[in-house]
Design a protein around this motif. Sequence first.
Motif, PDB file in Angstrom:
ATOM      1  N   ALA A 284       0.835  -1.201   0.000  1.00  0.00           N
ATOM      2  CA  ALA A 284       0.000   0.000   0.000  1.00  0.00           C
ATOM      3  C   ALA A 284       0.872   1.255   0.000  1.00  0.00           C
ATOM      4  N   GLY A 285       0.572   2.171  -0.918  1.00  0.00           N
ATOM      5  CA  GLY A 285       1.329   3.414  -1.025  1.00  0.00           C
ATOM      6  C   GLY A 285       2.559   3.308  -1.893  1.00  0.00           C
ATOM      7  N   PHE A 286       2.895   2.091  -2.332  1.00  0.00           N
ATOM      8  CA  PHE A 286       4.101   1.881  -3.134  1.00  0.00           C
ATOM      9  C   PHE A 286       3.781   0.985  -4.332  1.00  0.00           C
ATOM     10  N   ASP A 287       2.656   1.287  -4.970  1.00  0.00           N
ATOM     11  CA  ASP A 287       2.150   0.485  -6.077  1.00  0.00           C
ATOM     12  C   ASP A 287       2.620   1.048  -7.416  1.00  0.00           C
ATOM     13  N   LYS A 288       3.930   1.047  -7.599  1.00  0.00           N
ATOM     14  CA  LYS A 288       4.526   1.663  -8.783  1.00  0.00           C
ATOM     15  C   LYS A 288       4.095   0.992 -10.080  1.00  0.00           C
ATOM     16  N   MET A 289       3.905  -0.346 -10.070  1.00  0.00           N
ATOM     17  CA  MET A 289       3.519  -1.010 -11.302  1.00  0.00           C
ATOM     18  C   MET A 289       2.059  -0.702 -11.659  1.00  0.00           C
ATOM     19  N   ALA A 290       1.182  -0.690 -10.665  1.00  0.00           N
ATOM     20  CA  ALA A 290      -0.215  -0.337 -10.943  1.00  0.00           C
ATOM     21  C   ALA A 290      -0.302   1.079 -11.497  1.00  0.00           C
ATOM     22  N   ARG A 291       0.457   1.992 -10.927  1.00  0.00           N
ATOM     23  CA  ARG A 291       0.455   3.367 -11.437  1.00  0.00           C
ATOM     24  C   ARG A 291       1.075   3.440 -12.832  1.00  0.00           C
ATOM     25  N   SER A 292       2.076   2.601 -13.094  1.00  0.00           N
ATOM     26  CA  SER A 292       2.686   2.553 -14.426  1.00  0.00           C
ATOM     27  C   SER A 292       1.683   2.053 -15.454  1.00  0.00           C
ATOM     28  N   LEU A 293       0.907   1.029 -15.090  1.00  0.00           N
ATOM     29  CA  LEU A 293      -0.117   0.511 -15.997  1.00  0.00           C
ATOM     30  C   LEU A 293      -1.174   1.578 -16.297  1.00  0.00           C
ATOM     31  N   ALA A 294      -1.558   2.322 -15.268  1.00  0.00           N
ATOM     32  CA  ALA A 294      -2.567   3.363 -15.459  1.00  0.00           C
ATOM     33  C   ALA A 294      -2.039   4.511 -16.317  1.00  0.00           C
ATOM     34  N   ALA A 295      -0.755   4.847 -16.136  1.00  0.00           N
ATOM     35  CA  ALA A 295      -0.169   5.984 -16.853  1.00  0.00           C
ATOM     36  C   ALA A 295       0.346   5.607 -18.234  1.00  0.00           C
ATOM     37  N   GLY A 296       0.580   4.310 -18.470  1.00  0.00           N
ATOM     38  CA  GLY A 296       1.151   3.890 -19.747  1.00  0.00           C
ATOM     39  C   GLY A 296       2.625   4.190 -19.873  1.00  0.00           C
ATOM     40  N   ARG A 297       3.301   4.406 -18.750  1.00  0.00           N
ATOM     41  CA  ARG A 297       4.738   4.676 -18.734  1.00  0.00           C
ATOM     42  C   ARG A 297       5.306   4.218 -17.403  1.00  0.00           C
ATOM     43  N   VAL A 298       6.624   4.050 -17.353  1.00  0.00           N
ATOM     44  CA  VAL A 298       7.280   3.592 -16.136  1.00  0.00           C
ATOM     45  C   VAL A 298       7.169   4.642 -15.043  1.00  0.00           C
ATOM     46  N   CYS A 299       6.718   4.211 -13.860  1.00  0.00           N
ATOM     47  CA  CYS A 299       6.635   5.097 -12.701  1.00  0.00           C
ATOM     48  C   CYS A 299       7.527   4.563 -11.580  1.00  0.00           C
ATOM     49  N   ALA A 300       7.902   5.447 -10.676  1.00  0.00           N
ATOM     50  CA  ALA A 300       8.757   5.090  -9.549  1.00  0.00           C
ATOM     51  C   ALA A 300       8.006   5.291  -8.242  1.00  0.00           C
ATOM     52  N   ASN A 301       8.474   4.648  -7.195  1.00  0.00           N
ATOM     53  CA  ASN A 301       7.954   4.931  -5.868  1.00  0.00           C
ATOM     54  C   ASN A 301       8.446   6.297  -5.400  1.00  0.00           C
ATOM     55  N   PRO A 302       7.654   6.995  -4.590  1.00  0.00           N
ATOM     56  CA  PRO A 302       8.036   8.346  -4.192  1.00  0.00           C
ATOM     57  C   PRO A 302       9.241   8.396  -3.271  1.00  0.00           C
ATOM     58  N   GLN A 303       9.495   7.295  -2.567  1.00  0.00           N
ATOM     59  CA  GLN A 303      10.589   7.252  -1.593  1.00  0.00           C
ATOM     60  C   GLN A 303      10.800   5.799  -1.203  1.00  0.00           C
ATOM     61  N   PRO A 304      11.934   5.471  -0.563  1.00  0.00           N
ATOM     62  CA  PRO A 304      12.093   4.112  -0.037  1.00  0.00           C
ATOM     63  C   PRO A 304      10.979   3.814   0.962  1.00  0.00           C
ATOM     64  N   SER A 305      10.419   2.601   0.901  1.00  0.00           N
ATOM     65  CA  SER A 305       9.206   2.320   1.678  1.00  0.00           C
ATOM     66  C   SER A 305       9.452   2.254   3.175  1.00  0.00           C
ATOM     67  N   GLY A 306      10.535   1.635   3.601  1.00  0.00           N
ATOM     68  CA  GLY A 306      10.779   1.473   5.025  1.00  0.00           C
ATOM     69  C   GLY A 306       9.849   0.485   5.686  1.00  0.00           C
ATOM     70  N   GLY A 307       8.996  -0.180   4.904  1.00  0.00           N
ATOM     71  CA  GLY A 307       8.046  -1.138   5.453  1.00  0.00           C
ATOM     72  C   GLY A 307       8.609  -2.544   5.496  1.00  0.00           C
ATOM     73  N   LEU A 308       7.734  -3.484   5.854  1.00  0.00           N
ATOM     74  CA  LEU A 308       8.164  -4.872   6.001  1.00  0.00           C
ATOM     75  C   LEU A 308       8.332  -5.594   4.675  1.00  0.00           C
ATOM     76  N   MET A 309       7.625  -5.125   3.633  1.00  0.00           N
ATOM     77  CA  MET A 309       7.658  -5.843   2.355  1.00  0.00           C
ATOM     78  C   MET A 309       8.827  -5.380   1.496  1.00  0.00           C
ATOM     79  N   ASP A 310      10.042  -5.545   2.032  1.00  0.00           N
ATOM     80  CA  ASP A 310      11.240  -5.083   1.342  1.00  0.00           C
ATOM     81  C   ASP A 310      11.419  -5.749  -0.014  1.00  0.00           C
TER      82      ASP A 310
END
Length: 334
Positions: free
Chosen positions: A220-246
């Motif tokens: 959650a909050g780091f769905d770069k691929m879903a956002r890439s699919l929606a935008a039709g271009r490669v997207c990045a995460n806004p920052q390192p997640s720091g969460g458990l799902m490294d």
Amino acid sequence: MSAAAVPDGTVPGFGIDAIHEAARRLTGHVVRTPLLNSPMLDELVGARVLVKAECLQLTGSFKVRGALNALLTLDEDARRAGIVAYSAGNHGQGVAAAARLAGCPAVIVMPNSAPRIKVDNCRWWGAETVLYDPRTEDREEVARKILQMRGMTLVPPFDDPGVMAGQGTVGLEIAEQARELGLTPDTVLVNCSGGGLASGVLTALNDAFPGLANHIVEPAGFDKMARSLAAGRVCANPQPSGGLMDALAGPVAGARPLAVLRHYDVTGLTVTDEEALVAMGAAHRFLKIVVEPGGAASLAAVVSGKADVRDEVVVLVASGGNVDPEVYRRALAD
């Protein structure tokens, strides 16, 4: 490579034929992991749930498949010079193991926040580890300097046709095992970071079972691929997640995997760290397997109800099991 450069899901060097070639190349080197089922889990979620236990793969994750397939396509001179990979841990372990199997040196560039078990495991396989600070350093630049200094070859974690094809062998095995059970999947969920596993598995399974409902699952909050699919271009995460799902917290989606995933009607789902912990506990209770937080993301989407799979046959990949003991204790305590 931009997504626009590879229309209609076509990526040179990748496709169902390349996945079958990878399967032949990897035979005898990787584990044909089980496709697990629990009637208790089925009752909990109201569906027939088939879990591909890649946490039981060599190195504890699917990553060795793509790494070894890519390595085995190199010529002898390149193998002798050695390989470099950058990774939060699981790809690094896969590359380290592949290098040992092929008898070549390896350097793994890892964030200094990577779980200790993943760093230690890379070293056990004989690889040199180079740690970097993801807040101030770029992993690709660190790797690039090593490549220039030592004349090694980069094995990317996901944005590479050979790596994607190797990961696709997970999907081939799922198709074979489902057929052995006499089952036709309705839905597939795949944990997603850069997209190497998702692109490979969805290619293999949609070839075997046309008409599947396809889902990718991200933190959650780091769905770069879903956002890439929606935008039709490669997207990045806004920052390192720091969460458990490294394992799913890489900074950017892969261009080639994105091009493949755009070919399918893919739905993006997200799960929280707490939902991943609950799923890890469920995997222990019902399936008797150890799954790391990122490896449990798709199971978390099913257990939490975020994926509507009631009355369906659903397949998902438990993609890794390299979890620090204190995190696993939290999962079992919840």
